[in-house]
Design an enzyme around this catalytic site. Structure first.
Site, PDB file in Angstrom:
ATOM      1  N   HIS A  86      -2.642   2.227   1.897  1.00 35.93           N
ATOM      2  CA  HIS A  86      -2.312   1.906   3.278  1.00 35.93           C
ATOM      3  C   HIS A  86      -3.228   2.647   4.266  1.00 35.93           C
ATOM      4  O   HIS A  86      -4.314   3.064   3.886  1.00 35.93           O
ATOM      5  CB  HIS A  86      -0.823   2.150   3.525  1.00 35.93           C
ATOM      6  CG  HIS A  86       0.021   1.590   2.429  1.00 35.93           C
ATOM      7  ND1 HIS A  86       0.204   0.231   2.251  1.00 35.93           N
ATOM      8  CD2 HIS A  86       0.687   2.191   1.396  1.00 35.93           C
ATOM      9  CE1 HIS A  86       0.956   0.016   1.180  1.00 35.93           C
ATOM     10  NE2 HIS A  86       1.250   1.185   0.643  1.00 35.93           N
ATOM     11  N   GLU A 127       4.494   6.625   3.945  1.00 33.55           N
ATOM     12  CA  GLU A 127       3.714   6.597   2.707  1.00 33.55           C
ATOM     13  C   GLU A 127       2.239   6.859   2.968  1.00 33.55           C
ATOM     14  O   GLU A 127       1.583   7.565   2.200  1.00 33.55           O
ATOM     15  CB  GLU A 127       3.887   5.249   2.002  1.00 33.55           C
ATOM     16  CG  GLU A 127       3.128   5.165   0.689  1.00 33.55           C
ATOM     17  CD  GLU A 127       3.201   3.805   0.029  1.00 33.55           C
ATOM     18  OE1 GLU A 127       2.601   3.644  -1.060  1.00 33.55           O
ATOM     19  OE2 GLU A 127       3.851   2.886   0.589  1.00 33.55           O
ATOM     20  N   HIS A 142      -0.172   5.974  -4.446  1.00 31.55           N
ATOM     21  CA  HIS A 142       0.898   5.365  -3.667  1.00 31.55           C
ATOM     22  C   HIS A 142       2.207   6.102  -3.903  1.00 31.55           C
ATOM     23  O   HIS A 142       2.296   7.019  -4.725  1.00 31.55           O
ATOM     24  CB  HIS A 142       1.085   3.893  -4.072  1.00 31.55           C
ATOM     25  CG  HIS A 142       0.016   2.980  -3.580  1.00 31.55           C
ATOM     26  ND1 HIS A 142       0.193   2.116  -2.525  1.00 31.55           N
ATOM     27  CD2 HIS A 142      -1.252   2.791  -4.013  1.00 31.55           C
ATOM     28  CE1 HIS A 142      -0.922   1.437  -2.314  1.00 31.55           C
ATOM     29  NE2 HIS A 142      -1.820   1.826  -3.216  1.00 31.55           N
ATOM     30  N   GLU A 200       2.142   5.251  -8.707  1.00 26.80           N
ATOM     31  CA  GLU A 200       3.286   5.342  -7.803  1.00 26.80           C
ATOM     32  C   GLU A 200       3.922   6.700  -8.097  1.00 26.80           C
ATOM     33  O   GLU A 200       4.643   6.869  -9.080  1.00 26.80           O
ATOM     34  CB  GLU A 200       4.277   4.208  -8.057  1.00 26.80           C
ATOM     35  CG  GLU A 200       3.764   2.828  -7.704  1.00 26.80           C
ATOM     36  CD  GLU A 200       3.847   2.510  -6.217  1.00 26.80           C
ATOM     37  OE1 GLU A 200       4.119   3.430  -5.419  1.00 26.80           O
ATOM     38  OE2 GLU A 200       3.637   1.334  -5.857  1.00 26.80           O
TER      39      GLU A 200
END
Length: 264
Positions: free
Chosen positions: A60, A98, A153, A229
């Site tokens: 992101h 995040e 992430h 993740e």
């Protein structure tokens, strides 16, 4: 060689989640210019990974939420379809985003790898820009000729009791690199996380591995690539680690250990 020895010692602590090691990583973030990819090099002549290249892809970006038209534009997904250029990412219940987490952890991994003589390229220069799109991130990695590509992430699953990390990789593979080295990278990252006391996901994948066909960055990969993740931001248990400098330092240490194990 001290950073690598420190990581090895840390991986022996498995009695509790991320327990047993005090972090030596600082919480400082360097200021960088806005460019497509940022490279950081440090040469350590005695390191076996000198001259290896790693691309780190912090998920992101801080400006995505204010540029929705741009990040919602469709780009190739690597399997004949399209998907959004990027997303805003998730956040913890506290509002901790995040994109902030991924940038922090990525900078820490970059610094640990650079201390070992690894050449590190980032897919974004800071946490205030927009994108790049997922296909552009894959192109940066492919064009670099990287020995390993790791996207960082955190998840946002709202299921009751959903917590833990998982490692995504492209499945079914679209080329030999995805089938062989990409899978080996995912396993090396998973093994380092488990060895360091991290808990595999309770809600997705199996034993910390999550084969995926819907992630464009992995589908378009021509270099060994995997996506970490680190934890579930919606889990109170995981958020205790995600939202603290010590927890983020520990995630960085384990990701670095997995990358170094893969590089050999």
């Amino acid at each position: 060689m001290r950073p690598r020895l420190f990581l090895t010692a840390c991986l022996l602590a498995t009695t509790a989640l991320f327990a047993g090691c005090a972090s030596t990583t600082t919480d400082a973030h360097p200021t960088t210019s806005s460019v497509t990819a940022v490279s950081s090099e440090s040469v350590v002549p005695t390191s076996p990974v000198v001259s290896r290249t790693v691309v780190l892809d912090p998920g992101h970006n801080g400006g995505n939420a204010t540029h929705l038209a741009q990040i919602n534009a469709k780009v190739p997904d690597g399997r004949g379809g399209t998907k959004a250029c990027n997303t805003t990412g998730t956040s913890a219940a506290s509002g901790y985003a995040e994109h902030e987490f991924t940038w922090d952890v990525t900078v820490r991994v970059r610094d640990l790898l650079a201390a070992q003589g690894v050449r590190v390229i980032l897919t974004r220069a800071d946490d205030s820009g927009v994108g790049p799109c997922v296909d552009e991130r894959a192109a940066i990695a492919n064009q670099s000729g990287a020995d390993a590509v790791v996207s960082i992430h955190a998840d946002g699953n709202t299921g009751a009791g959903a917590h833990g990390f998982h490692i995504a990789y492209s499945e079914p593979p679209l080329n030999p690199v995805q089938a062989e080295e990409g899978t080996r990278l995912a396993i090396a990252l998973r093994d380092a996380m488990v060895s360091g006391g991290a808990v595999p996901s309770t809600y997705v994948g199996s034993a910390g591995l999550d084969p995926r066909a819907d992630l464009a960055g992995l589908n378009l990969a021509e270099r060994p690539s995997a996506l970490v993740e680190c934890g579930n931001m919606r889990s109170a248990t995981d958020a205790e680690l995600i939202e603290t400098p010590a927890g983020r330092a520990r995630y960085a240490e384990l990701i670095t250990a997995g990358i170094l194990a893969f590089l050999g």
